[in-house]
Scaffold this motif. Sequence first.
Motif, PDB file in Angstrom:
ATOM      1  N   TYR A  64       0.682  -1.186  -0.092  1.00  0.00           N
ATOM      2  CA  TYR A  64      -0.072   0.119  -0.078  1.00  0.00           C
ATOM      3  C   TYR A  64       0.756   1.151   0.174  1.00  0.00           C
ATOM      4  N   ASP A  67      -1.428   4.229   1.830  1.00  0.00           N
ATOM      5  CA  ASP A  67      -2.858   3.402   2.136  1.00  0.00           C
ATOM      6  C   ASP A  67      -3.484   3.069   1.073  1.00  0.00           C
ATOM      7  N   GLU A  68      -2.992   3.151  -0.155  1.00  0.00           N
ATOM      8  CA  GLU A  68      -3.665   2.762  -1.441  1.00  0.00           C
ATOM      9  C   GLU A  68      -3.099   1.350  -1.850  1.00  0.00           C
ATOM     10  N   ASP A  69      -3.783   0.361  -2.558  1.00  0.00           N
ATOM     11  CA  ASP A  69      -3.100  -0.729  -2.968  1.00  0.00           C
ATOM     12  C   ASP A  69      -2.422  -0.489  -4.043  1.00  0.00           C
ATOM     13  N   PHE A  72      -3.551  -0.882  -8.106  1.00  0.00           N
ATOM     14  CA  PHE A  72      -4.620  -0.139  -8.831  1.00  0.00           C
ATOM     15  C   PHE A  72      -4.000   1.052  -9.210  1.00  0.00           C
TER      16      PHE A  72
ATOM     17  N   GLU B 224     -10.484  -1.800   2.955  1.00  0.00           N
ATOM     18  CA  GLU B 224     -10.016  -2.905   3.610  1.00  0.00           C
ATOM     19  C   GLU B 224      -9.548  -2.662   5.090  1.00  0.00           C
ATOM     20  N   ARG B 226      -7.237  -2.465   8.305  1.00  0.00           N
ATOM     21  CA  ARG B 226      -6.024  -2.848   8.522  1.00  0.00           C
ATOM     22  C   ARG B 226      -6.028  -3.201   9.994  1.00  0.00           C
ATOM     23  N   TYR B 227      -5.852  -4.646  10.412  1.00  0.00           N
ATOM     24  CA  TYR B 227      -5.771  -4.910  11.840  1.00  0.00           C
ATOM     25  C   TYR B 227      -4.393  -4.733  12.562  1.00  0.00           C
ATOM     26  N   ARG B 254      -8.407   0.624  -4.395  1.00  0.00           N
ATOM     27  CA  ARG B 254      -8.569  -0.239  -3.040  1.00  0.00           C
ATOM     28  C   ARG B 254      -7.605   0.413  -1.833  1.00  0.00           C
ATOM     29  N   PHE B 255      -8.426   0.704  -0.586  1.00  0.00           N
ATOM     30  CA  PHE B 255      -7.569   1.188   0.179  1.00  0.00           C
ATOM     31  C   PHE B 255      -7.396   0.580   1.625  1.00  0.00           C
ATOM     32  N   SER B 256      -6.208   0.502   2.263  1.00  0.00           N
ATOM     33  CA  SER B 256      -6.247  -0.038   3.710  1.00  0.00           C
ATOM     34  C   SER B 256      -6.439   1.007   4.743  1.00  0.00           C
TER      35      SER B 256
END
Lengths: 96, 338
Positions: A64, A67-69, A72, B224, B226-227, B254-256
């Motif tokens: 990430y 925080d972005e995968d 993509f 998603e 994040r734990y 897609r974000f965590s």
Amino acid sequence: MAVSTPEIDIRIPTILRTYTGGEKSVQASGSTLAEVVADLDRRFPGMGERLLEEGKLRRFINVYLNDEDVRFIGSLDALISSGDNLTILPAVAGGS
Amino acid sequence: MHSYQAEIISRYFLRLPAGPDSPMRFNSLEDSFGHTPLIGLPNLSPAPNVRLWIKMEDRNPTGSIKDRAALWMINAAERDGLLKPGATILEPTSGNTGISLAMIAKQRGYKMICVMPENTSVERSQLLRMWGAEIIYSDAAGGSNEAVRHAKEISVANPEWVMLYQYGNAANALAHYESTGPEILEDLPTVTHFVAGLGTTGTLMGTGRFLRERVPGVEIIAAEPRYGEVVYGLRNIDAGFIPELYDESVITRRFSVGSHDSVRRVRDLLDQEGIFAGLSTGAILHAALGIAKEVVKRGDSADIAFILCDAGWKYLSTGIYEGSIDDAEERLEGQLWA
């Protein structure tokens, strides 16, 4: 004049800390994710192979960028800027 | 019999199909799933032309979006002849899917066994037992990964039990293709973005496919959770897990989202819109607000629909609705909070 590449913070998951001497967070530099991973492997030998397979991110590795995968936003070609942060995590089942 | 008695019987007691004349009457609890309100967020929306809309999935029979998937999976298994009267259902779950399955299973005479990670909130266990489910706990380390692995082992040892397996069951995604997606498009024909949580991926795959087929350029965004580190405690990378339902081509971003941002957003929803949501909704709102900010910066317009997965009731014991956010984050460390 050499173009300086940004050095960024990278969060390392427990399972890969054997390569970083137990460090949770390390630094590496590069102007793309591919360059950052190459630099990471230079600083922590073996790390590259844990992250990549046949020149691509391994299936069960998620990366990430802020925080972005990255899958993509260009995957290994994703552009890195100064102040960015990377988080590496294994792909696990989510809650449901 | 007087004519007025006959009228009362026909009007109030006969099991008539609910129809256009009585859209809010249902013959049983499970029939009342779906058609949840889509509510505008005037205070959290960043601009008059960049609007946020929250789909209130807590209004489903057991209080979460999982009622849709549970109903579709059980109906499909009955149609396929997998579920026969008196059967036992086995399912790995971190709570909501198990709760939905348990309610339907009890009504239809099936036995329900859930495999659930031990690091989940106490309310989830209470609710599961309340609807008659038996719980087998899996180790905290490894989170849902471990629950899935353990459930698969139990399934092999008990081949007569039916594992619906939400992570790979096409009926899970189909529930959202046939219900969640059409409901959103009907209520918000101008939808430009859809944001939901990524767990089994069923909500995103089903709703995403439906919207992409009908709304050119619609963005499908995954949030998603994040734990803490214990949840990612795999023995090796090859023990990782990607749900069989997941098709990367359906989503566009897609974000965590970590627990700190999720708690912050859950409190924003309460403070600014009066909405009481569970923690996974905080993660989804965080992603939705990030997208909204980008749209404003570009000078575009947007109608961003996102999912409220459940209300906050079953998270009260975590204490995250009061005190400092840092304290809340600390309490959630190691918990499967979404």
